[in-house]
Design an enzyme around this catalytic site. Structure first.
Site, mmCIF file in Angstrom:
data_model
loop_
_atom_site.group_PDB
_atom_site.id
_atom_site.type_symbol
_atom_site.label_atom_id
_atom_site.label_comp_id
_atom_site.label_asym_id
_atom_site.label_seq_id
_atom_site.Cartn_x
_atom_site.Cartn_y
_atom_site.Cartn_z
ATOM 1 N N GLY A 143 12.520 -43.426 4.941
ATOM 2 C CA GLY A 143 11.334 -43.860 5.249
ATOM 3 C C GLY A 143 10.996 -45.332 5.415
ATOM 4 N N GLU B 259 8.124 -41.490 -17.772
ATOM 5 C CA GLU B 259 7.850 -43.068 -18.153
ATOM 6 C C GLU B 259 6.292 -43.053 -18.591
ATOM 7 O OE1 GLU B 259 8.719 -44.351 -14.058
ATOM 8 O OE2 GLU B 259 6.454 -44.881 -14.009
ATOM 9 N N HIS C 6 8.887 -50.116 -13.866
ATOM 10 C CA HIS C 6 8.078 -49.805 -12.885
ATOM 11 C C HIS C 6 7.397 -50.839 -12.376
ATOM 12 C CE1 HIS C 6 6.038 -46.065 -10.520
ATOM 13 N NE2 HIS C 6 5.962 -47.073 -9.909
#
Ligand code: 8YV
Length: 341
Positions: A178, A286, A304
């Site tokens: 993508g 997470e 993250h």
């Protein structure tokens, strides 16, 4: 709709769970905030909307009982979004604006089935996420994080670090070609990597070789980059079999979603040397990270942070705002999530 949105108001302070301002609440559109958001965005939104902080409310259920009928929009994020139950409790809900490109935390199908628009923040974060992924592709084989720990621990005084692995000339398999996968491919070509991919969508005649399954791609890769969407459709896609196909010289890179990898299988493969190493920005469950991963030298771990730059977060926030402004101004939204049904 437009009239309600227009007039400017002054932000005059925050009470628990509700932002108050000088203009009467009756004339402002009510939004439910189900995720933490950066202060600049909360402040900007609070000048134009009445925000109800469901995420930090002591009694979120009561909040819905009290203000549920007034809610016309939800502010969601990549890790926190509304489920079908919440969406269906809000009878006047029109739009869910997610501060993220990934929308797996929101039940998009439930929203769209009711005609609720869902928006996200594609494009604006592609560059930063691809930069982190490319950094990971270099860091893991070159043992950069491990080298730094080695130096800081004073081990250099006693001898040299073990050798790393050259990246140039190696095969990078991209799982999901993508926007982000493409952006990493362009960067990786500059570093002399050979690109191949697996994607559920046909890509036409690319110069990159396509493999029919994640397993086949892993078997033909020295490094496997996870760049597909999260959600139920991709849960556990990278399983023990895919990791074994990647093999003892292979590295796994993930800055997409932790759920795409069978995390216990990854821990086992790393622990037993069935793959060489990994670089991970996202985790299943997470912010909790398995103790075993924390203890491993051959794993790069970050919390993250792929889109966490001042510039990108600002652009993401502006896009969230612009989508809401467009919708409540009677215009089409800028970046809708495509129909899922
Ligand atoms: C954010 C993300 O960290 O865009 C995404 O899908 O996961 C990240 O950019 C997150 O959405 C912040 O809420």
């Amino acid at each position: 709709m437009g009239e309600e949105f227009c007039g400017r108001v002054l932000f005059s302070g925050k009470l628990k769970g509700l932002y108050r301002r000088e203009r009467s609440h009756e004339t402002m559109t009510d939004l439910l905030q189900v995720t933490p958001l950066p202060p600049f965005l909360v402040e900007r939104l609070s000048r134009e909307f009445t925000l109800h902080d469901y995420f930090s409310a002591d009694d979120p259920d009561r909040m819905i009982e009290e203000v549920g009928t007034r809610i016309r929009g939800i502010l969601a994020g990549g890790m926190k979004g509304p489920n079908a139950n919440l969406i269906n409790r809000l009878e006047n809900l029109e739009i869910i604006a997610s501060f993220s490109v990934g929308y797996d935390a929101t039940d998009v199908a439930a929203a769209q089935a009711r005609g609720v628009i869902v928006t996200h923040t594609p494009e604006v974060l592609t560059g930063d996420v691809a930069d982190l992924a490319m950094t990971f592709i270099l860091m893991a084989p070159r043992r950069i994080a491990e080298s730094e720990r080695f130096l800081r621990a004073g081990k250099w005084l006693a001898g040299r670090m073990d050798l790393g692995t050259t990246v140039r000339g190696k095969r990078l398999g991209i799982l999901g070609l993508g926007r982000i996968g493409w952006a990493v491919a362009r960067r990786a070509e500059v570093f002399g990597l050979h690109i191949a991919y697996h994607d559920i969508k046909p890509m036409g005649d690319l110069t990159y070789r396509s493999y029919p399954t994640p397993h086949d791609l892993a078997a033909a890769s020295d490094m496997l980059l996870v760049a597909c969407e999260g959600g139920e459709a991709t849960r556990g896609l990278v399983d023990a079999g895919v990791l074994d196909a990647l093999g003892p010289q292979g590295f796994l890179i993930n800055a997409a979603r932790g759920t795409i990898i069978d995390q216990p299988a990854l821990v086992a493969a790393l622990g037993s040397g069935r793959i060489a190493g990994a670089a991970l920005d996202v985790f299943d469950g997470e912010p909790a990270v398995p103790e075993e991963l924390l203890a491993m030298e051959n794993v790069v771990l970050t919390p993250h942070i792929a889109s966490s730059t001042h510039e990108t977060r600002r652009a993401m926030g502006d896009l969230v705002f612009d989508n809401l402004a467009a919708h409540f101004g009677g215009k089409p939204v800028l970046t809708p999530v495509p129909p899922q049904i």
